[in-house]
Design a protein around this motif. Structure first.
Motif, PDB file in Angstrom:
ATOM      1  N   GLU A 204       3.548   2.329  17.263  1.00 19.06           N
ATOM      2  CA  GLU A 204       4.878   1.866  16.874  1.00 19.06           C
ATOM      3  C   GLU A 204       4.784   0.767  15.812  1.00 19.06           C
ATOM      4  O   GLU A 204       4.062  -0.209  15.960  1.00 19.06           O
ATOM      5  N   GLY A 205       5.514   0.969  14.733  1.00 17.35           N
ATOM      6  CA  GLY A 205       5.534  -0.013  13.660  1.00 17.35           C
ATOM      7  C   GLY A 205       4.360   0.061  12.703  1.00 17.35           C
ATOM      8  O   GLY A 205       4.270  -0.757  11.778  1.00 17.35           O
ATOM      9  N   ALA A 206       3.448   1.002  12.902  1.00 19.43           N
ATOM     10  CA  ALA A 206       2.281   1.139  12.028  1.00 19.43           C
ATOM     11  C   ALA A 206       2.652   1.954  10.786  1.00 19.43           C
ATOM     12  O   ALA A 206       3.812   2.292  10.553  1.00 19.43           O
TER      13      ALA A 206
ATOM     14  N   SER B  14       6.144   4.454   6.778  1.00 18.91           N
ATOM     15  CA  SER B  14       6.291   5.390   5.655  1.00 18.91           C
ATOM     16  C   SER B  14       7.519   6.277   5.837  1.00 18.91           C
ATOM     17  O   SER B  14       8.132   6.713   4.854  1.00 18.91           O
ATOM     18  N   ALA B  15       7.901   6.515   7.092  1.00 19.70           N
ATOM     19  CA  ALA B  15       9.074   7.358   7.371  1.00 19.70           C
ATOM     20  C   ALA B  15      10.372   6.671   6.964  1.00 19.70           C
ATOM     21  O   ALA B  15      11.412   7.326   6.839  1.00 19.70           O
ATOM     22  N   LYS B  16      10.343   5.354   6.770  1.00 21.89           N
ATOM     23  CA  LYS B  16      11.522   4.636   6.286  1.00 21.89           C
ATOM     24  C   LYS B  16      11.637   4.722   4.760  1.00 21.89           C
ATOM     25  O   LYS B  16      12.709   4.454   4.210  1.00 21.89           O
TER      26      LYS B  16
ATOM     27  N   LEU C 225       0.824  -1.209   0.000  1.00 20.72           N
ATOM     28  CA  LEU C 225       0.000   0.000   0.000  1.00 20.72           C
ATOM     29  C   LEU C 225       0.860   1.262   0.000  1.00 20.72           C
ATOM     30  O   LEU C 225       0.504   2.273  -0.615  1.00 20.72           O
ATOM     31  N   LEU C 226       1.998   1.233   0.702  1.00 19.50           N
ATOM     32  CA  LEU C 226       2.880   2.402   0.731  1.00 19.50           C
ATOM     33  C   LEU C 226       3.557   2.634  -0.619  1.00 19.50           C
ATOM     34  O   LEU C 226       3.799   3.781  -1.022  1.00 19.50           O
TER      35      LEU C 226
END
Length: 327
Positions: free
Chosen positions: A66-68, A73-75, A38-39
């Motif tokens: 956390e981990g959502a 998306s920040a990675k 999805l990302l």
């Protein structure tokens, strides 16, 4: 700085990102790469300054915990020059395109999106949303930016959900497992009155309902085994799924769309092989559950005394006889 390739994993994730369906539903088990699918999907349009996408979860904590999706998306998105706007959970890309995360906790929350124009709408964990919310957002799925409007969703199995009915053509009625030969195949539907009518081809739908433009939908199943990036990064995740109770394990690890928690009904007949004869040798044991109670009234449904005779031969267990008795 060395360049970093951004691409889907081969298999179901790649098929999900390649489908031309108006609506594509992806997943059916935990760890299948749904979130990253999805990302990745909106990234094909980030060079379009007028493009915008909204990714929905049912509640706000499901986005930010956390981990959502927000932290995941920040990675990814900063690698493409995106800047976060945490107050509105948005990413802004250099071209001017935007990807927003939003929640839709209540049915009436859907009306907050009246007047919106969203070329790409995504739902993370579709079974958490109501059928009303999902289909209402079709009215917001429109575009003037040159991108054909479409919808994507990820989900885990839930036998009692409206999603199970929506994708029932792709699921084996007996086993609850996706039918491999149907994975990724497009079907077409129109809404006639309040009923979805399905067709195998667009031309069939147009002939049957010339005044209703049809939409295409597909289901692409994926399991943990289809996500080597996760299994390599966290080899213990399989053990975590294996430790779940039977029904949850069958859903989240096995991708079973038919199993549901109900007393005495957590076993699927298709799991058991019927043999002509029990092998010789081994050890036998009969166990009795002396739970019988006498029927006193016509409408009573009292318990039975039950007994099962089993034989173990090597690592296999054979059920040889079952009895249920009542006074």
């Amino acid at each position: 700085m060395a360049e970093k390739a951004i691409r889907p994993q081969a298999g179901p994730q790649e098929a999900f990102l390649a489908t031309s369906a108006d609506v594509a539903i992806y997943g059916g088990a935990a760890g299948g790469g749904k979130t990253w699918g999805l990302l990745l999907e909106p990234l094909r349009h980030i060079g379009n300054k007028d493009f915008g996408a909204v990714i929905f979860r049912r509640t706000y904590p499901q986005i930010t915990q956390e981990g959502a999706m927000w932290s995941e998306s920040a990675k990814l998105y900063p690698l493409l020059g995106a800047k976060p706007k945490a107050t509105t959970l948005e990413w802004h890309f250099p071209s001017g395109s935007r990807i927003r995360f939003a929640h839709m906790q209540y049915d009436q929350t859907r009306f907050d999106w009246q007047g919106a124009q969203i070329p790409l709408i995504e739902f993370d964990e579709l079974t958490h949303f109501t059928k009303t919310q999902f289909f209402y957002m079709f009215s917001r799925n429109r575009s003037l930016c040159g991108v054909k409007p479409y919808i994507r969703a990820g989900t885990n199995p839930d036998a009692d959900s409206w999603v199970a009915d929506l994708i029932s053509w792709w699921i084996d009625e007996e086993t609850g497992q996706p039918i491999k030969e149907r994975a990724g195949i497009l079907r077409w539907f129109v809404r006639a009155g309040d009923i979805l009518r399905w067709f195998d081809a667009k031309a069939e739908a147009e002939t049957a309902h010339p005044d209703i433009p049809p939409k295409s939908l597909t289901f692409i199943p994926a399991k943990l085994e289809d996500n080597p990036a996760l299994t390599e990064a966290d080899p213990s995740y399989l053990a975590s799924l294996m430790a779940l109770p039977l029904v949850d394990r069958e859903r989240l690890l096995g991708g079973n769309w038919k199993i549901r928690p109900a007393a005495g009904k957590v076993f699927n007949r298709a799991w058991f092989e019927i043999v002509d004869a029990v092998p010789a040798g081994g050890k036998e044991c009969r166990f009795w559950d002396f739970a019988a109670t006498e029927r006193e009234l016509k409408g009573d449904d009292p318990d039975y005394t039950a007994g099962v005779l089993m034989r173990q031969v090597g690592a296999e267990f054979y059920i040889m006889d079952c009895l249920a008795m009542q006074e």
